[in-house]
Scaffold this motif. Structure first.
Motif, PDB file in Angstrom:
ATOM      1  N   LEU A  44     -67.209  93.786  -6.458  1.00 50.49           N
ATOM      2  CA  LEU A  44     -66.821  95.169  -7.023  1.00 50.49           C
ATOM      3  C   LEU A  44     -65.196  95.377  -6.589  1.00 50.49           C
ATOM      4  CD1 LEU A  44     -67.739  97.254  -8.772  1.00 50.49           C
ATOM      5  CD2 LEU A  44     -68.510  98.665  -6.781  1.00 50.49           C
ATOM      6  N   LEU A  45     -65.244  94.947  -5.094  1.00 49.95           N
ATOM      7  CA  LEU A  45     -63.816  95.071  -4.415  1.00 49.95           C
ATOM      8  C   LEU A  45     -63.051  94.105  -5.081  1.00 49.95           C
ATOM      9  CD1 LEU A  45     -62.214  96.230  -2.315  1.00 49.95           C
ATOM     10  CD2 LEU A  45     -62.714  94.247  -0.865  1.00 49.95           C
ATOM     11  N   LEU A 131     -73.179 103.848 -13.645  1.00 51.26           N
ATOM     12  CA  LEU A 131     -72.486 104.636 -13.012  1.00 51.26           C
ATOM     13  C   LEU A 131     -71.631 104.115 -11.828  1.00 51.26           C
ATOM     14  CD1 LEU A 131     -75.349 107.628 -12.697  1.00 51.26           C
ATOM     15  CD2 LEU A 131     -73.266 107.617 -14.183  1.00 51.26           C
ATOM     16  N   VAL A 132     -72.083 103.235 -11.052  1.00 48.35           N
ATOM     17  CA  VAL A 132     -71.214 102.591 -10.089  1.00 48.35           C
ATOM     18  C   VAL A 132     -69.936 101.935 -10.759  1.00 48.35           C
ATOM     19  CG1 VAL A 132     -71.170 100.529  -8.691  1.00 48.35           C
ATOM     20  CG2 VAL A 132     -73.040 101.967  -8.425  1.00 48.35           C
ATOM     21  N   THR A 133     -70.029 101.315 -11.975  1.00 51.13           N
ATOM     22  CA  THR A 133     -68.889 100.749 -12.366  1.00 51.13           C
ATOM     23  C   THR A 133     -67.856 101.616 -13.167  1.00 51.13           C
ATOM     24  OG1 THR A 133     -70.361 100.106 -14.563  1.00 51.13           O
ATOM     25  CG2 THR A 133     -69.832  98.373 -13.026  1.00 51.13           C
ATOM     26  N   THR A 136     -66.088 103.599 -10.432  1.00 47.13           N
ATOM     27  CA  THR A 136     -65.212 102.777  -9.555  1.00 47.13           C
ATOM     28  C   THR A 136     -63.950 102.503 -10.353  1.00 47.13           C
ATOM     29  OG1 THR A 136     -66.645 101.007  -9.503  1.00 47.13           O
ATOM     30  CG2 THR A 136     -66.568 102.109  -7.332  1.00 47.13           C
ATOM     31  N   LEU A 137     -64.312 101.916 -11.287  1.00 45.09           N
ATOM     32  CA  LEU A 137     -63.442 101.345 -12.373  1.00 45.09           C
ATOM     33  C   LEU A 137     -62.361 102.151 -13.179  1.00 45.09           C
ATOM     34  CD1 LEU A 137     -65.534  98.268 -13.543  1.00 45.09           C
ATOM     35  CD2 LEU A 137     -63.972  98.359 -11.797  1.00 45.09           C
ATOM     36  N   ILE A 138     -63.000 103.391 -13.508  1.00 43.95           N
ATOM     37  CA  ILE A 138     -62.149 104.280 -14.359  1.00 43.95           C
ATOM     38  C   ILE A 138     -60.792 104.810 -13.196  1.00 43.95           C
ATOM     39  CG2 ILE A 138     -61.572 106.310 -15.454  1.00 43.95           C
ATOM     40  CD1 ILE A 138     -64.490 105.789 -16.812  1.00 43.95           C
ATOM     41  N   PRO A 139     -61.173 105.230 -12.208  1.00 44.38           N
ATOM     42  CA  PRO A 139     -60.061 105.446 -11.211  1.00 44.38           C
ATOM     43  C   PRO A 139     -59.319 104.548 -10.719  1.00 44.38           C
ATOM     44  CG  PRO A 139     -62.301 106.572 -10.268  1.00 44.38           C
ATOM     45  CD  PRO A 139     -62.600 105.642 -11.548  1.00 44.38           C
ATOM     46  N   ILE A 175     -64.254 101.959 -19.316  1.00 43.49           N
ATOM     47  CA  ILE A 175     -65.167 102.043 -19.867  1.00 43.49           C
ATOM     48  C   ILE A 175     -65.696 100.538 -20.536  1.00 43.49           C
ATOM     49  CG2 ILE A 175     -66.297 102.809 -21.991  1.00 43.49           C
ATOM     50  CD1 ILE A 175     -64.704 105.254 -21.605  1.00 43.49           C
ATOM     51  N   TYR A 176     -64.747  99.860 -20.989  1.00 41.51           N
ATOM     52  CA  TYR A 176     -65.150  98.374 -21.688  1.00 41.51           C
ATOM     53  C   TYR A 176     -65.598  97.396 -20.386  1.00 41.51           C
ATOM     54  CZ  TYR A 176     -64.134  93.467 -22.713  1.00 41.51           C
ATOM     55  OH  TYR A 176     -64.214  92.107 -22.956  1.00 41.51           O
ATOM     56  N   LEU A 177     -64.984  97.641 -19.109  1.00 43.65           N
ATOM     57  CA  LEU A 177     -65.627  96.938 -18.160  1.00 43.65           C
ATOM     58  C   LEU A 177     -66.957  97.400 -17.935  1.00 43.65           C
ATOM     59  CD1 LEU A 177     -62.324  96.650 -15.764  1.00 43.65           C
ATOM     60  CD2 LEU A 177     -63.341  94.752 -17.257  1.00 43.65           C
TER      61      LEU A 177
END
Lengths: 274, 309
Positions: A44-45, A131-133, A136-139, A175-177
């Motif tokens: 994720l990082l 939810l996790v993705t 983290t990914l939208i921000p 959202i795509y990711l």
């Protein structure tokens, strides 16, 4: 043992007051599983770093060349977010691993013994990973966009989120990711192996589009717009390619891919021996 | 209480378990005995719903495993194959399992102490020795404090201390009134631990008997007698349910009579005896003979009906 010191287990009936399996139980179990593996956070990082670092790099390079030879697509709002091409592989692979790791280690036997109805596990894994993705990914995509603007503004060329397509492009990238991550999980359920799941994912995202491009004939071009990668691009890109889907249709097609793959996964999970 | 009725499992055209009928009762240790590949693990996988039976059914406490509201509180199982993610600590593994069924952190600490993993509970399970892995498996099985405990080959790969620990644990669990179902391919181990035996070979039930009865029947006790007058003694002893054979000059092998009976009859007839000694085939030997070939399963599996009746 300690709980029923003077009682025999022979006639034991599980009391109604003792909690049973619930969906929230399955959710918290999956969340514990996700957060207690080092690989989850490492991957994720890596995706976060890839998005931000590449956005910064692109911002700097395009900013410095703005007045020279630049394609129009390098100037649009979504251009700095090209770290998503690396990030989608990382997030997709993590999605595969979240599921296939259970099969390769044998953990799935414990998991299915605890929740023998099985489907709650699949839904819970999807909700947790989604939810996790997303969270983290939208921000991260907004941060990446901001970092790119910092470099662009250094050369006096920044756009803002209020520019047409900018906000949608940035939000859509996250959202795509997340959807690619869910697609990876579904493939993990279907093939139950890490190399198999990753191969399928990479094939679907990277190989099939190239193959369709080489195939002569219009039908191949027509089909290719409906691949997850192309549908995703229609959704997150500021530019609309020739004949491509609209952003809304792109999102819809992507969601259908995830829904179909997840339905197949659910069907197989219910039917196969664990 | 575990009940299997006409339980059958086929993988393709290979039959792993064939028409198995048995009941595992509470309060005793029931050994599930058979050579490797006899269908023990498949049967156990069907009991907890990992594999679906091709036909027939198996229930725990009157219901199929998946129909229980809180399966982990009904049956605690440890399968032979590892069922733990190697990258996760023992404690986190147990916490994740416990969370599904609303089992609290206190119970997780309790089972960690119970199996003696306190020191290593926060180490990744991938670094565990075989023995520690088995202990973690048993901790998972006991997590829901279930009335039925099922362990697949629990002593495999354990050191003598670990084996002793498991034996005592199993007896203790049974003494508490729990249903304890333990598989093994070692007759000697079962003879020490189990009260009742369910013996399978090639997926078929061979015996369903108390251990004592199995030992008595399977070890084909015979008595070796040496005498200067073998032909007279043979004539004297031979009768219904008694067989006498001779492999060496002056020596008879008698089955169906005890040493006492032979001694007294010989004395009454005035025949001198030079040796009178019981010969016990080893249990391991008896078990191997019992499960040696398919022909014997078929003849012996008819005893199943008597047991079930």
């Amino acid at each position: 043992m300690s709980t029923l010191a003077n009682e025999t287990y022979e006639a034991r009936v599980v009391a109604a007051s003792e909690p049973g399996v619930t969906f929230s139980g399955a959710l918290s179990s999956e969340w514990i599983k996700f957060r207690t593996l080092r690989s989850s956070w490492a991957v994720l990082l890596a995706a976060v770093v890839a998005l931000v670092a590449i956005a910064g790099l692109i911002g700097y390079v395009t900013g410095s060349k703005w007045d020279g030879q630049l394609d129009p697509e390098d100037r649009v709002a979504s251009a700095p977010l090209q770290g998503l091409f690396l990030a989608q592989l990382l997030i997709g692979v993590l999605g595969v691993l979240f599921v296939s790791g259970e099969y390769t280690t044998g953990m799935i036997r414990s998991t299915l013994a605890a929740v023998p109805r099985r489907l709650p596990v699949l839904w819970a894994k999807g909700v947790v990973y989604g939810l996790v993705t997303l969270s983290t990914l939208i921000p991260t995509t907004f941060l990446a966009y901001g970092v790119a603007q910092l470099f662009l503004s250094h050369f006096g060329h920044s756009t803002s989120l209020s520019a047409p397509t900018a906000f949608r492009a940035v939000l859509a990238t996250g959202i795509y990711l997340a959807l690619v991550g869910l697609l990876g999980s579904a493939l993990g359920w279907i093939v139950r192996s890490t190399p198999g799941g990753i191969s399928l994912l990479v094939g679907l995202l990277l190989i099939v589009p190239v193959l369709l491009e080489v195939v002569p004939g219009q039908w191949a071009k027509d089909i290719s717009h409906y691949l997850p990668s192309a549908a995703g691009a229609s959704f997150y890109s500021s530019l609309q390619a020739d004949g491509a889907l609209s952003p809304g249709a792109g999102l819809l097609v992507l969601v259908i891919w995830v829904a179909v793959a997840t339905t197949v996964a659910a069907f197989l999970l219910k039917r196969r021996d664990g | 209480m575990i009940e299997a009725r006409d339980l059958t499992k086929q993988y393709g055209d290979k039959t792993a378990v064939h028409d198995l009928n048995f009941t595992v009762r509470p309060g005793i240790v029931t050994g599930f005995l058979g050579p490797n590949g006899a269908g023990k693990s498949t049967t156990m996988r069907m009991i907890i719903g990992l594999d679906a039976p091709t036909s027939g059914r198996v229930t725990v406490n009157g219901r199929q495993y998946r129909d229980h509201r809180a399966p982990l509180r009904e049956v605690g199982a440890m399968l032979e194959a590892r069922a733990i993610h190697t990258g996760r600590s023992a404690r986190n593994h147990l916490l994740a399992m416990a969370a599904t069924t609303g089992i609290g952190r206190r119970r997780v600490d309790e089972v960690i102490d119970l199996v003696g993993l306190h020191e290593v509970a926060d180490r990744r399970a991938g670094q565990f020795s075989l023995g520690m892995g088995q202990r973690l498996g048993i901790a998972s099985a006991l997590l829901g404090d279930p009335a039925t405990v099922m362990l697949d080959e629990p002593v495999n790969g354990l050191d003598p201390e670990g084996i002793l620990w498991i034996r005592n644990l199993l007896k203790q669990l049974a003494a508490e009134g729990r249903t304890v179902f333990v598989s093994s391919h070692l007759m000697s181990e079962m003879a020490l631990t189990a009260d009742h035996l369910i013996v399978v070979g090639r997926g078929t039930l061979i015996r369903d008997v108390p251990v004592a009865e199995f030992i008595a029947s399977a070890s084909s006790n015979s008595v070796r007698v040496r005498t200067p007058d073998p032909s007279r003694l043979r004539a004297l002893l031979t009768g219904e349910a008694v067989s006498v054979s001779s492999s060496t000059e002056g020596q008879l092998d008698v089955t169906g009579l005890s040493t006492d009976e032979i001694g007294l009859r010989a004395a009454a007839a005035g025949i001198a005896l030079l040796e009178l000694s019981p010969v016990q085939a080893s249990l391991e030997q008896a078990f191997m003979e019992l499960t040696a070939d398919a022909v014997e399963y078929r003849t012996l599996s008819s005893s199943r009906e008597e047991v079930a009746a």
